[in-house]
Design a protein around this motif. Sequence first.
Motif, PDB file in Angstrom:
ATOM      1  N   GLY A   1       5.246  64.260  36.920  1.00  0.00           N
ATOM      2  CA  GLY A   1       6.595  63.751  37.112  1.00  0.00           C
ATOM      3  C   GLY A   1       7.363  64.497  38.183  1.00  0.00           C
ATOM      4  N   TYR A   2       8.575  63.999  38.462  1.00  0.00           N
ATOM      5  CA  TYR A   2       9.394  64.585  39.525  1.00  0.00           C
ATOM      6  C   TYR A   2      10.244  65.722  38.981  1.00  0.00           C
ATOM      7  CZ  TYR A   2      12.994  65.171  43.041  1.00  0.00           C
ATOM      8  OH  TYR A   2      13.853  65.714  43.965  1.00  0.00           O
ATOM      9  N   GLY A   3      10.106  66.896  39.546  1.00  0.00           N
ATOM     10  CA  GLY A   3      10.963  68.025  39.216  1.00  0.00           C
ATOM     11  C   GLY A   3      10.825  68.478  37.779  1.00  0.00           C
ATOM     12  N   PRO A   4      11.402  69.600  37.432  1.00  0.00           N
ATOM     13  CA  PRO A   4      11.357  70.083  36.048  1.00  0.00           C
ATOM     14  C   PRO A   4      12.079  69.108  35.128  1.00  0.00           C
ATOM     15  CG  PRO A   4      12.049  71.809  37.554  1.00  0.00           C
ATOM     16  CD  PRO A   4      12.105  70.528  38.319  1.00  0.00           C
ATOM     17  N   ARG A   5      11.325  68.417  34.302  1.00  0.00           N
ATOM     18  CA  ARG A   5      11.903  67.388  33.449  1.00  0.00           C
ATOM     19  C   ARG A   5      12.599  68.046  32.260  1.00  0.00           C
ATOM     20  NH1 ARG A   5       6.723  63.597  32.770  1.00  0.00           N
ATOM     21  NH2 ARG A   5       5.737  65.632  32.614  1.00  0.00           N
ATOM     22  N   GLY A   6      13.915  68.106  32.322  1.00  0.00           N
ATOM     23  CA  GLY A   6      14.676  68.713  31.246  1.00  0.00           C
ATOM     24  C   GLY A   6      14.913  70.198  31.452  1.00  0.00           C
ATOM     25  N   GLY A   7      14.476  70.753  32.581  1.00  0.00           N
ATOM     26  CA  GLY A   7      14.710  72.164  32.859  1.00  0.00           C
ATOM     27  C   GLY A   7      13.743  73.061  32.122  1.00  0.00           C
ATOM     28  N   GLY A   8      13.993  74.372  32.197  1.00  0.00           N
ATOM     29  CA  GLY A   8      13.144  75.330  31.498  1.00  0.00           C
ATOM     30  C   GLY A   8      11.729  75.281  32.009  1.00  0.00           C
TER      31      GLY A   8
ATOM     32  N   GLU B   1      15.298  54.513  48.894  1.00  0.00           N
ATOM     33  CA  GLU B   1      15.128  54.785  47.470  1.00  0.00           C
ATOM     34  C   GLU B   1      14.272  56.009  47.209  1.00  0.00           C
ATOM     35  OE1 GLU B   1      15.296  50.028  46.501  1.00  0.00           O
ATOM     36  OE2 GLU B   1      13.422  51.105  46.364  1.00  0.00           O
ATOM     37  N   LYS B   2      13.652  56.519  48.231  1.00  0.00           N
ATOM     38  CA  LYS B   2      12.804  57.701  48.083  1.00  0.00           C
ATOM     39  C   LYS B   2      13.676  58.943  48.091  1.00  0.00           C
ATOM     40  CE  LYS B   2       8.289  58.854  48.253  1.00  0.00           C
ATOM     41  NZ  LYS B   2       7.226  58.244  47.447  1.00  0.00           N
ATOM     42  N   LYS B   3      13.297  59.928  47.312  1.00  0.00           N
ATOM     43  CA  LYS B   3      14.032  61.188  47.339  1.00  0.00           C
ATOM     44  C   LYS B   3      13.926  61.817  48.728  1.00  0.00           C
ATOM     45  CE  LYS B   3      14.995  61.051  42.924  1.00  0.00           C
ATOM     46  NZ  LYS B   3      16.357  60.792  42.455  1.00  0.00           N
ATOM     47  N   ARG B   4      15.065  62.118  49.331  1.00  0.00           N
ATOM     48  CA  ARG B   4      15.060  62.752  50.644  1.00  0.00           C
ATOM     49  C   ARG B   4      15.255  64.258  50.466  1.00  0.00           C
ATOM     50  NH1 ARG B   4      14.064  58.855  54.874  1.00  0.00           N
ATOM     51  NH2 ARG B   4      14.834  60.438  56.285  1.00  0.00           N
ATOM     52  N   LEU B   5      14.545  65.010  51.267  1.00  0.00           N
ATOM     53  CA  LEU B   5      14.536  66.465  51.141  1.00  0.00           C
ATOM     54  C   LEU B   5      15.589  67.100  52.038  1.00  0.00           C
ATOM     55  CD1 LEU B   5      10.664  66.921  51.196  1.00  0.00           C
ATOM     56  CD2 LEU B   5      12.151  66.943  49.197  1.00  0.00           C
ATOM     57  N   ARG B   6      16.264  68.088  51.485  1.00  0.00           N
ATOM     58  CA  ARG B   6      17.256  68.857  52.251  1.00  0.00           C
ATOM     59  C   ARG B   6      16.756  70.293  52.309  1.00  0.00           C
ATOM     60  NH1 ARG B   6      22.082  66.289  54.297  1.00  0.00           N
ATOM     61  NH2 ARG B   6      22.382  64.355  53.125  1.00  0.00           N
TER      62      ARG B   6
ATOM     63  N   ILE C   1      -3.275  55.951  54.208  1.00  0.00           N
ATOM     64  CA  ILE C   1      -3.272  56.975  53.152  1.00  0.00           C
ATOM     65  C   ILE C   1      -1.840  57.325  52.756  1.00  0.00           C
ATOM     66  CG2 ILE C   1      -3.717  59.427  52.720  1.00  0.00           C
ATOM     67  CD1 ILE C   1      -6.352  59.084  54.272  1.00  0.00           C
ATOM     68  N   ILE C   2      -0.988  57.565  53.758  1.00  0.00           N
ATOM     69  CA  ILE C   2       0.391  57.973  53.472  1.00  0.00           C
ATOM     70  C   ILE C   2       1.143  56.871  52.733  1.00  0.00           C
ATOM     71  CG2 ILE C   2       2.606  58.505  54.555  1.00  0.00           C
ATOM     72  CD1 ILE C   2       1.039  60.026  56.720  1.00  0.00           C
ATOM     73  N   MET C   3       0.987  55.631  53.172  1.00  0.00           N
ATOM     74  CA  MET C   3       1.701  54.541  52.507  1.00  0.00           C
ATOM     75  C   MET C   3       1.178  54.315  51.099  1.00  0.00           C
ATOM     76  SD  MET C   3       2.464  51.820  55.587  1.00  0.00           S
ATOM     77  CE  MET C   3       0.807  51.806  56.297  1.00  0.00           C
ATOM     78  N   GLY C   4      -0.131  54.482  50.898  1.00  0.00           N
ATOM     79  CA  GLY C   4      -0.691  54.332  49.564  1.00  0.00           C
ATOM     80  C   GLY C   4      -0.237  55.440  48.632  1.00  0.00           C
ATOM     81  N   MET C   5      -0.202  56.678  49.139  1.00  0.00           N
ATOM     82  CA  MET C   5       0.256  57.796  48.317  1.00  0.00           C
ATOM     83  C   MET C   5       1.736  57.637  47.970  1.00  0.00           C
ATOM     84  SD  MET C   5      -1.716  61.125  49.909  1.00  0.00           S
ATOM     85  CE  MET C   5      -1.185  62.202  48.569  1.00  0.00           C
ATOM     86  N   ASN C   6       2.522  57.198  48.931  1.00  0.00           N
ATOM     87  CA  ASN C   6       3.942  56.972  48.657  1.00  0.00           C
ATOM     88  C   ASN C   6       4.132  55.925  47.567  1.00  0.00           C
ATOM     89  OD1 ASN C   6       5.845  58.597  50.042  1.00  0.00           O
ATOM     90  ND2 ASN C   6       5.275  57.666  51.993  1.00  0.00           N
ATOM     91  N   ARG C   7       3.300  54.907  47.570  1.00  0.00           N
ATOM     92  CA  ARG C   7       3.381  53.880  46.539  1.00  0.00           C
ATOM     93  C   ARG C   7       3.110  54.492  45.162  1.00  0.00           C
ATOM     94  NH1 ARG C   7       2.170  48.223  46.592  1.00  0.00           N
ATOM     95  NH2 ARG C   7       2.614  48.296  48.825  1.00  0.00           N
ATOM     96  N   GLY C   8       2.083  55.309  45.081  1.00  0.00           N
ATOM     97  CA  GLY C   8       1.715  55.900  43.799  1.00  0.00           C
ATOM     98  C   GLY C   8       2.677  56.975  43.325  1.00  0.00           C
ATOM     99  N   LEU C   9       3.341  57.665  44.264  1.00  0.00           N
ATOM    100  CA  LEU C   9       4.215  58.782  43.889  1.00  0.00           C
ATOM    101  C   LEU C   9       5.588  58.339  43.413  1.00  0.00           C
ATOM    102  CD1 LEU C   9       3.386  61.357  46.715  1.00  0.00           C
ATOM    103  CD2 LEU C   9       2.871  61.586  44.280  1.00  0.00           C
ATOM    104  N   GLY C  10       5.960  57.097  43.685  1.00  0.00           N
ATOM    105  CA  GLY C  10       7.284  56.658  43.275  1.00  0.00           C
ATOM    106  C   GLY C  10       8.358  57.443  43.993  1.00  0.00           C
ATOM    107  N   GLU C  11       9.250  58.082  43.249  1.00  0.00           N
ATOM    108  CA  GLU C  11      10.361  58.804  43.860  1.00  0.00           C
ATOM    109  C   GLU C  11       9.971  60.168  44.408  1.00  0.00           C
ATOM    110  OE1 GLU C  11      13.387  59.920  41.068  1.00  0.00           O
ATOM    111  OE2 GLU C  11      11.940  60.247  39.470  1.00  0.00           O
ATOM    112  N   ILE C  12       8.789  60.674  44.059  1.00  0.00           N
ATOM    113  CA  ILE C  12       8.384  62.011  44.518  1.00  0.00           C
ATOM    114  C   ILE C  12       8.131  61.978  46.022  1.00  0.00           C
ATOM    115  CG2 ILE C  12       6.659  63.838  44.310  1.00  0.00           C
ATOM    116  CD1 ILE C  12       6.106  62.867  41.473  1.00  0.00           C
TER     117      ILE C  12
END
Length: 672
Positions: free
Chosen positions: A380-387, A291-296, A425-436
């Motif tokens: 939030g994740y990525g440019p929300r709404g662009g611009g 469910e986590k955003k995977r990077l390409r 630390i990594i697991m806690g940060m992942n929890r807080g970041l959600g999909e990021i």
Amino acid sequence: MSLTRSNGEAPVKAEYRLPIERAPAPDDDAAEASCPSNAPCPEGSNVDGEPPQKKPRVSGAQRKKQAREAHQAKKERGANKGRRFAKVREDGEICWKVACGETCGGSDCRFTHNIPDYLATKPDDIFFPLTSSIVTEPPFVNVTDTATISCPVFLERGKCDHGYKCRFLSGHISPPLEEGGAPALVRDDALSKEKEGLREANFITNDTLKKLRTKKFPTPLADAYIQELSVKNNAPAEASAEEPPATSTEQAEPTGPESTVHANGPMPEMLSAEIHQEDVDAPDVAMRPSEKKRLRWEGLNYLAPLTTVGNLPFRRLCSTLGAQITCSEMSLATSLLTGSKEEWSLVRRHPIERIYGVQVAGNKPATLARAAEVLQQTLGYGPRGGGNSGGIDFVDLNCGCPIDLVFRTGAGSALLDATNKLGNIIMGMNRGLGEIPLTIKVRTGVKEGKNTAHKLMERLDGWNVGAVTIHGRTRQQRYTKLADWGYIKQCVDTLRASVTDDDLPPIPIFGGGDVYSSEQYWSNVEQTGVDGIMLGRGALIKPWIFTEINERREWDISSRERLELIRKYAEFGLSHWGTDTVGVNTTRRYLCEALSFQYRYIPIGLLETLPGQINDRAPAYRGRDELETLLASPDSRDWVKISEMFLGPCPDGWTFTPKHKSNSYSSEEANG
């Protein structure tokens, strides 16, 4: 004339070399160090990362003496403590509202409201040259009597936010309507609307900063994780002034729509799955890897997060030259959680930054988990709404910073020797970041000759790390030896072998260290199997290295083209820091910081063999024209003179002292 060349010296052609001694090569370790090179580090610390020796028993008087000495050493700590950059202000300050063409409603305002009187004492306007004004012979910028003053911010946005305080005021005013009156501010509404989506983003509201300062910003995901961790460890949940607890009565701030729009349009290749609604409604449920955003990030280049010099104007310049992944300067988790305005200014993003992340440093799972959740809620994740709506594409955990000030607290490269804590630390940060996605930047290890990073590679998939970057040196080595690309390949192979889920994209892995040319870049990619390379010093010395990499060529850039890039940096700096007196001189300071690296570039047209090497020492040499010779000057007074071509004369009392010890000049000399 025959000149011999010593080992480690750049192979400059004989016709360009000068028979004089050149200043010592810049010491990049000195630029990073936190303890003075001529004094021992404070008690209890160790530059080499070794634990302090057991203290002998001492009397009470000796303890008091040691405490006084330690306190004094703490005050003097830092290799660059002597650098001071005071803000230069105008003699007569005008009210900000009046300066912007508004009405001040405060009867007790202590600033002047008389515009004609203010303009009568205001410093002269500055002429900002166009590209066509640049020449290769003195004075290098042609300024004629008929030259008109234009404001670079007005030309970019259709308005200038500094109004009458702008040092390029003549570019956006019209004559006064009556004799003795104030000139009227001009605004181009059509241009302003057209450029609206091209402004900086990720600004934090005063309300958010207030909640952070008063410890009222809710972090339910991080709190749930901290509670789980405390139960697991059979210890009370962490809570302190550094780790402000969220109040259960406060509502979480909206995170905004989960947009998949990127700065340069949709990037569906970066996405793998949607968030499940049940996980959104249950904050104590960990997000599954699928469910986590995977990077390409295969085949992309990466501009390293660089403290001080990796500011937004520099990232913007590199992005125009082809940088594909950029990251903020290192921000401290504790400072983010206490609502430091200066720290939050580091997260700003320019729309040209296609893939952008924020780097965070810290030493405790609770602190970093909460900081991660705050970033997720505010940006939030990525440019929300662009611009220019902002957002971040990843958060990077700093596990590689070598400086003593960070290492002694257990942050940065110290985390490499605290694997269990790093995992928490990594697991806690992942929890807080959600999909990021969460990425990490590491070194090969802490002590020279004891590489340990390969042991971490086996655990990254289980920790749900989005990407990893390996700097090819240990913390102890700093820059004293070449990067170990053979070991980086070992880490790549270990990581690839550890990922067992064939349905998910592989974890991107980047290398870094000593890359200074397109040939070196692509050779290291092919030989090690990394997805790309992070560029630090190479980008500082020659920002156009990204163009070379993308076009797979070595660019014999001319001196005029280099000065045009310096002009662009000044323009981007004015847009970011402002066009008033303070903003102009802040831009001047950071422009000189950039030149303290760029002068080290040796034009490839002057070299006998290619490509150039980043650690080669430059002999004394002359350029192919007078401008090229000036740009090669190691004298900081010349860097200040270059800044004056675009930012006007330095004010009285303004000085610049570079970080590198070998380039340091006295305060009296720095202005020339």
